[in-house]
Each structure stands twice: as C-alpha cells, then as structure tokens.
Design a protein around this motif. Structure first.
Motif, PDB file in Angstrom:
ATOM      1  N   SER A  65       0.820  -1.208   0.000  1.00  0.00           N
ATOM      2  CA  SER A  65       0.000   0.000   0.000  1.00  0.00           C
ATOM      3  C   SER A  65       0.856   1.260   0.000  1.00  0.00           C
ATOM      4  CB  SER A  65      -0.950   0.007   1.198  1.00  0.00           C
ATOM      5  OG  SER A  65      -0.216  -0.078   2.400  1.00  0.00           O
ATOM      6  N   ASP A  66       2.070   1.197   0.528  1.00  0.00           N
ATOM      7  CA  ASP A  66       2.982   2.336   0.532  1.00  0.00           C
ATOM      8  C   ASP A  66       4.085   2.088  -0.483  1.00  0.00           C
ATOM      9  OD1 ASP A  66       1.629   3.721   2.584  1.00  0.00           O
ATOM     10  OD2 ASP A  66       2.646   2.521   4.099  1.00  0.00           O
ATOM     11  N   GLN A  87      -2.606   6.395  -8.486  1.00  0.00           N
ATOM     12  CA  GLN A  87      -2.976   6.365  -7.065  1.00  0.00           C
ATOM     13  C   GLN A  87      -4.471   6.632  -6.887  1.00  0.00           C
ATOM     14  OE1 GLN A  87      -0.480   8.165  -3.797  1.00  0.00           O
ATOM     15  NE2 GLN A  87      -2.118   9.676  -3.878  1.00  0.00           N
ATOM     16  N   LYS A  93      -3.603   3.059  -1.967  1.00  0.00           N
ATOM     17  CA  LYS A  93      -2.194   3.164  -2.359  1.00  0.00           C
ATOM     18  C   LYS A  93      -1.694   4.564  -2.008  1.00  0.00           C
ATOM     19  CE  LYS A  93      -1.296  -0.651  -4.806  1.00  0.00           C
ATOM     20  NZ  LYS A  93      -1.355  -1.718  -3.841  1.00  0.00           N
ATOM     21  N   ASN A  94      -0.534   4.613  -1.386  1.00  0.00           N
ATOM     22  CA  ASN A  94       0.119   5.878  -1.066  1.00  0.00           C
ATOM     23  C   ASN A  94       1.448   5.897  -1.802  1.00  0.00           C
ATOM     24  OD1 ASN A  94      -1.892   6.668   0.901  1.00  0.00           O
ATOM     25  ND2 ASN A  94      -1.019   5.058   2.166  1.00  0.00           N
ATOM     26  N   VAL A  96       4.813   8.021  -3.076  1.00  0.00           N
ATOM     27  CA  VAL A  96       5.688   9.178  -2.901  1.00  0.00           C
ATOM     28  C   VAL A  96       6.691   9.138  -4.046  1.00  0.00           C
ATOM     29  CG1 VAL A  96       7.392  10.288  -1.413  1.00  0.00           C
ATOM     30  CG2 VAL A  96       5.409   9.149  -0.405  1.00  0.00           C
TER      31      VAL A  96
END
Length: 119
Positions: A65-66, A87, A93-94, A96
């Motif tokens: 999820s990250d 996303q 879902k995260n 970066v």
C-alpha cells in the motif's frame, strides 16, 4: 497533441491521464506482485511475504500500500502526474515520488545542448 486542446486537461488527457508510463507500469507490477518482463531486474525485499523454505517466491498475495519511487537523475512532472492518476484509481495506495533532480523543459534543453557541445 491536438493544437485545439487548451489548458492542463488537454495535456493530462494526452500525456498523463489514460496511458501508464513505464515508471507507473513498473510500480503497478511491483506493488501488486505481478510478473512482467519490465520488472525482471527488480527485487522486492519484504521478509513477511516470503517463505523460508521456498527462497524468493512470494508466499502470499498481499500487495503493497505504501510505494516510494525515487528516480536517480532527471525526474519530471509527467511521471509524477501519471503516478498520482494511478494512485487515484487504486484507493489505499500511497505513492511518494522523488528524484535527484526535477527536470523542466528549460533544464532539459540546456542539458541536451551541453551534451551536444561535448561531442
């Protein structure tokens, strides 16, 4: 690109909204534990998803999820925008996104010019 499309909606539809860019396809395959020729050179390091007896074969279908994406070299807004669209389509879902340098069009042209003068 249509010359009649105006604003960011035309750009988004053409470049970021409907088509997954390579970085987004790779993130999708790795985060969802899908097999793909694009991700053959990547390794997922999470001890919770591997059985000790089976080596590096995923033992469960838990997805990530990250997700942290870091591009060494020039990252760009189009990749970032494409990942953010992905996303939005995948709740939970995260993502970066970062890079060692964010390239805008002026920087890209300057670097290409500098490379052209070196040869």
């Amino acid at each position: 690109v249509s010359t009649q499309s105006t604003g960011s909606s035309g750009i988004n539809a053409e470049y970021g909204g409907h088509r997954k860019l390579p970085v987004t396809r790779i993130v999708d395959c790795l985060a969802e534990l899908k097999q793909s020729s694009e991700t053959d050179g990547y390794m997922t390091l999470d001890p919770k998803i591997y059985k000790k007896t089976e080596g590096m074969t995923p033992s469960v279908k838990n997805t990530f999820s990250d997700v942290y994406v870091f591009v060494v070299g020039g990252g760009n807004y189009v990749e970032y925008q494409n990942l953010m669209a992905y996303q939005e389509q995948h709740p939970g879902k995260n993502i970066v996104y970062g890079s060692s340098e964010i390239m805008d069009s002026a920087n890209l042209l300057k670097q290409l010019n500098d490379l052209g003068q070196m040869s």
